[in-house]
Design a protein around this motif. Sequence first.
Motif, PDB file in Angstrom:
ATOM      1  N   LEU A   1     -67.801 -26.112  29.806  1.00 51.57           N
ATOM      2  CA  LEU A   1     -67.658 -25.087  28.917  1.00 51.57           C
ATOM      3  C   LEU A   1     -68.961 -24.012  28.852  1.00 51.57           C
ATOM      4  N   ASP A   2     -70.223 -24.562  28.668  1.00 55.03           N
ATOM      5  CA  ASP A   2     -71.298 -23.775  28.690  1.00 55.03           C
ATOM      6  C   ASP A   2     -71.375 -22.903  29.785  1.00 55.03           C
ATOM      7  N   SER A   3     -71.106 -23.527  31.027  1.00 51.43           N
ATOM      8  CA  SER A   3     -71.090 -23.047  32.269  1.00 51.43           C
ATOM      9  C   SER A   3     -70.167 -21.867  32.548  1.00 51.43           C
ATOM     10  N   LEU A   4     -69.072 -22.104  31.998  1.00 52.27           N
ATOM     11  CA  LEU A   4     -67.852 -21.203  31.962  1.00 52.27           C
ATOM     12  C   LEU A   4     -68.544 -19.974  31.193  1.00 52.27           C
ATOM     13  N   ASN A   5     -68.800 -20.414  29.987  1.00 47.20           N
ATOM     14  CA  ASN A   5     -69.228 -19.018  29.117  1.00 47.20           C
ATOM     15  C   ASN A   5     -70.352 -18.245  29.664  1.00 47.20           C
ATOM     16  N   LYS A   6     -71.150 -18.796  30.545  1.00 47.59           N
ATOM     17  CA  LYS A   6     -72.420 -18.130  31.051  1.00 47.59           C
ATOM     18  C   LYS A   6     -71.584 -17.287  32.209  1.00 47.59           C
ATOM     19  N   GLN A   7     -70.738 -17.597  32.696  1.00 42.74           N
ATOM     20  CA  GLN A   7     -70.184 -17.025  34.013  1.00 42.74           C
ATOM     21  C   GLN A   7     -68.936 -16.148  33.571  1.00 42.74           C
ATOM     22  N   LYS A   8     -68.796 -16.007  32.371  1.00 37.51           N
ATOM     23  CA  LYS A   8     -67.743 -15.111  31.684  1.00 37.51           C
ATOM     24  C   LYS A   8     -66.279 -15.163  32.196  1.00 37.51           C
ATOM     25  N   ALA A   9     -66.055 -16.338  32.388  1.00 37.17           N
ATOM     26  CA  ALA A   9     -64.882 -17.042  33.012  1.00 37.17           C
ATOM     27  C   ALA A   9     -63.463 -16.567  32.377  1.00 37.17           C
ATOM     28  N   GLU A  10     -62.255 -16.307  32.896  1.00 34.72           N
ATOM     29  CA  GLU A  10     -61.369 -15.894  32.406  1.00 34.72           C
ATOM     30  C   GLU A  10     -61.018 -16.798  31.326  1.00 34.72           C
ATOM     31  N   GLU A  11     -60.136 -16.227  30.392  1.00 34.87           N
ATOM     32  CA  GLU A  11     -59.464 -17.017  29.200  1.00 34.87           C
ATOM     33  C   GLU A  11     -58.900 -18.146  29.485  1.00 34.87           C
ATOM     34  N   HIS A  12     -57.871 -18.185  30.505  1.00 35.43           N
ATOM     35  CA  HIS A  12     -57.027 -19.333  30.814  1.00 35.43           C
ATOM     36  C   HIS A  12     -57.989 -20.520  31.208  1.00 35.43           C
ATOM     37  N   GLN A  13     -59.229 -20.264  31.719  1.00 39.77           N
ATOM     38  CA  GLN A  13     -60.181 -21.462  32.365  1.00 39.77           C
ATOM     39  C   GLN A  13     -60.781 -21.930  31.009  1.00 39.77           C
ATOM     40  N   LEU A  14     -61.243 -21.068  30.022  1.00 35.68           N
ATOM     41  CA  LEU A  14     -61.781 -21.321  28.946  1.00 35.68           C
ATOM     42  C   LEU A  14     -61.005 -22.322  27.989  1.00 35.68           C
ATOM     43  N   SER A  15     -59.639 -21.677  27.753  1.00 34.78           N
ATOM     44  CA  SER A  15     -58.647 -22.259  26.908  1.00 34.78           C
ATOM     45  C   SER A  15     -58.431 -23.805  27.495  1.00 34.78           C
ATOM     46  N   ALA A  16     -58.457 -24.039  28.749  1.00 35.19           N
ATOM     47  CA  ALA A  16     -58.042 -25.254  29.519  1.00 35.19           C
ATOM     48  C   ALA A  16     -59.171 -26.357  29.188  1.00 35.19           C
ATOM     49  N   VAL A  17     -60.249 -25.973  29.169  1.00 35.81           N
ATOM     50  CA  VAL A  17     -61.314 -26.764  29.080  1.00 35.81           C
ATOM     51  C   VAL A  17     -61.395 -27.022  27.423  1.00 35.81           C
ATOM     52  N   ASN A  18     -61.400 -26.265  26.539  1.00 40.24           N
ATOM     53  CA  ASN A  18     -61.379 -26.302  25.131  1.00 40.24           C
ATOM     54  C   ASN A  18     -60.169 -27.111  24.629  1.00 40.24           C
ATOM     55  N   VAL A  19     -58.936 -27.051  25.166  1.00 38.41           N
ATOM     56  CA  VAL A  19     -58.037 -28.116  25.080  1.00 38.41           C
ATOM     57  C   VAL A  19     -58.412 -29.400  25.170  1.00 38.41           C
ATOM     58  N   ALA A  20     -58.822 -29.746  26.307  1.00 40.61           N
ATOM     59  CA  ALA A  20     -59.297 -31.016  26.969  1.00 40.61           C
ATOM     60  C   ALA A  20     -60.448 -31.560  26.157  1.00 40.61           C
ATOM     61  N   LEU A  21     -61.192 -30.519  25.717  1.00 44.75           N
ATOM     62  CA  LEU A  21     -62.364 -31.155  24.930  1.00 44.75           C
ATOM     63  C   LEU A  21     -61.996 -31.445  23.493  1.00 44.75           C
ATOM     64  N   LYS A  22     -60.855 -30.857  23.099  1.00 40.09           N
ATOM     65  CA  LYS A  22     -60.315 -30.950  21.517  1.00 40.09           C
ATOM     66  C   LYS A  22     -59.641 -32.307  21.795  1.00 40.09           C
ATOM     67  N   THR A  23     -58.889 -32.537  22.692  1.00 40.24           N
ATOM     68  CA  THR A  23     -58.257 -33.863  23.338  1.00 40.24           C
ATOM     69  C   THR A  23     -59.125 -34.930  23.148  1.00 40.24           C
ATOM     70  N   SER A  24     -60.111 -34.996  24.019  1.00 41.84           N
ATOM     71  CA  SER A  24     -61.046 -35.983  23.803  1.00 41.84           C
ATOM     72  C   SER A  24     -61.736 -36.370  22.583  1.00 41.84           C
ATOM     73  N   LYS A  25     -62.117 -35.433  21.977  1.00 39.23           N
ATOM     74  CA  LYS A  25     -62.841 -35.515  20.603  1.00 39.23           C
ATOM     75  C   LYS A  25     -61.950 -36.140  19.538  1.00 39.23           C
ATOM     76  N   ASN A  26     -60.500 -35.828  19.646  1.00 40.54           N
ATOM     77  CA  ASN A  26     -59.503 -36.454  18.812  1.00 40.54           C
ATOM     78  C   ASN A  26     -59.460 -37.880  18.953  1.00 40.54           C
ATOM     79  N   ILE A  27     -59.370 -38.391  20.398  1.00 38.64           N
ATOM     80  CA  ILE A  27     -59.240 -39.744  20.649  1.00 38.64           C
ATOM     81  C   ILE A  27     -60.585 -40.247  20.061  1.00 38.64           C
ATOM     82  N   LYS A  28     -61.642 -39.798  20.332  1.00 38.35           N
ATOM     83  CA  LYS A  28     -62.801 -40.539  19.872  1.00 38.35           C
ATOM     84  C   LYS A  28     -62.924 -40.861  18.387  1.00 38.35           C
ATOM     85  N   LEU A  29     -62.477 -39.718  17.567  1.00 42.96           N
ATOM     86  CA  LEU A  29     -62.409 -39.971  16.306  1.00 42.96           C
ATOM     87  C   LEU A  29     -61.392 -40.997  15.726  1.00 42.96           C
ATOM     88  N   MET A  30     -60.377 -40.980  16.260  1.00 47.34           N
ATOM     89  CA  MET A  30     -59.194 -42.001  15.961  1.00 47.34           C
ATOM     90  C   MET A  30     -59.523 -43.415  16.293  1.00 47.34           C
TER      91      MET A  30
END
Length: 515
Positions: free
Chosen positions: A402-431
């Motif tokens: 995500l840091d890399s994509l932000n530096k590259q000013k990636a397209e919104e759909h790319q950032l969104s996909a990674v953010n959702v995946a990151l959120k999914t992983s954090k939710n699992i870890k919390l539970m």
Amino acid sequence: INAEYGGMEGIDELYNKAEILSNADKTSEHAAVYRSIIEATKKTTPEKKLAAQLVAKYFKQFPEQHDQAVDALIDLCEDPDMPTRVNAIRGCAVAGRESPEVVEKLSDILFQLLQAEEILELDAVKHALESLIRTDVKGTLTSLFNRILEDQSESRDKDIAFLKDKVLPIANELIVPHKEVQEHIFELLKKILIVFEDLKVGEFQVFISLLSSLTIFDGDNVNALFDFLYDVNSNPDKLQYVEKLTVCLTHALPYFQKGASSSKLVNLISKCVFGFDELGESYKHNLLRVFTELSSCAKVDDPSDILTHVYNHINKIVPISDTSSTTAINFSVIECLLYIFHQVAAQDTSLVFKISGLFTPKDKAETDIDDESKKKAEDFKSRLLLLKQKTTNTIEKLSKKLDSLNKQKAEEHQLSAVNVALKTSKNIKLMVENLLKPTPALVTTRALTLSWLSPRDNKRPAEKQISNPRQTKRPKIQPYVPPNRKENRQHNKNPNQRKGVGQLFASRGRGRRNR
């Protein structure tokens, strides 16, 4: 003027008759004049076109001749001459607006004319029907639903398209204010959705959307809706019902969130969700996500059954150990399963102990725990530890990406996909971490927002009187499977002669119904 169109004498005569009716103090005394105008609809083309306008204009003044006038307009709607048909169609709208008692009969012929291919004619039909709906929504929609029930495949598509494009947008304005109309529409919807098992998902969506716009399902009345949804989806063994069940639940979910419940509907969903071997299939995953949301607000008569299913599926997906570190785990499915486990377990933690060995009862000493329960707990904790390890590694990788994509000013759909995946992983870890605590704990809806929802959507509404809620649109998100060591790290970008109605009805007759 050629023979087909005749001379001007007939036109002048019609204008004279119209002047008589317009200037009369008591129009009803000139019934013979109006009758002669109706008869002109069978003469030359220019006379037909003018007569169609005049029949409609003076329609209200001669109620005793409504049957003959309506029949004349219907005949002209099937005339070989397109401009004549258009005049007659517009005349139907005027006649219906002046005399609502004929709306259902007129709308019946107009719905047949939705098959017209001439743009001018089709536009006239749609405008006429919109006018009739505003005059008598109950009669017009009764005619529409009766036509759909006739199951003429060549016309059903266009009838349903009209319902979607022209009726749904104005449902709140014309249907919702009238309880009697809502109840009538509900009865018509029940007939269609139960009779037609072959409805396409898109067609099914239209009817369920209309159903969800009704506000009669308040308080105890919501059970009628749940019972109906159960009847519509009472055969979950067939795969084609999965998408339809998902549509139903998406619209029913807000009622559950407002405090309503239906144990048999919940059990049906559970049977469908866990009744197939492959949970990862897209049509199945969408249903699982809706059931996941439902788990936080629906009361379950037998939580043991659902907890057992969830526990078995987690064990099936997550191995006890992973020596190769290449096992692919569908994190999107695991997020759903763990969330359901946490929500349903809150109803009775003693069941969790019996199923998984976790949540030792307070009145049970360590020495009193049997070997089987200890083995279950050890086994389940091993799988949870593996999940924690994998999610920790995945979160680290995704954060860097995500840091890399932000530096590259990636397209919104790319950032969104990674953010959702990151959120999914954090939710699992919390539970997982909550279950691995010395004293296991359950995650509440306030502490965790599901990856496909916004924080606002995820809040459970206060349990007040049930009312018709506004539907929440949820984005379609592909199931996320975390990368393994052999993953391909390249990120792929998302790619972004014609018939007239006269000919259409030539073989079908006038298509009238006896009302």
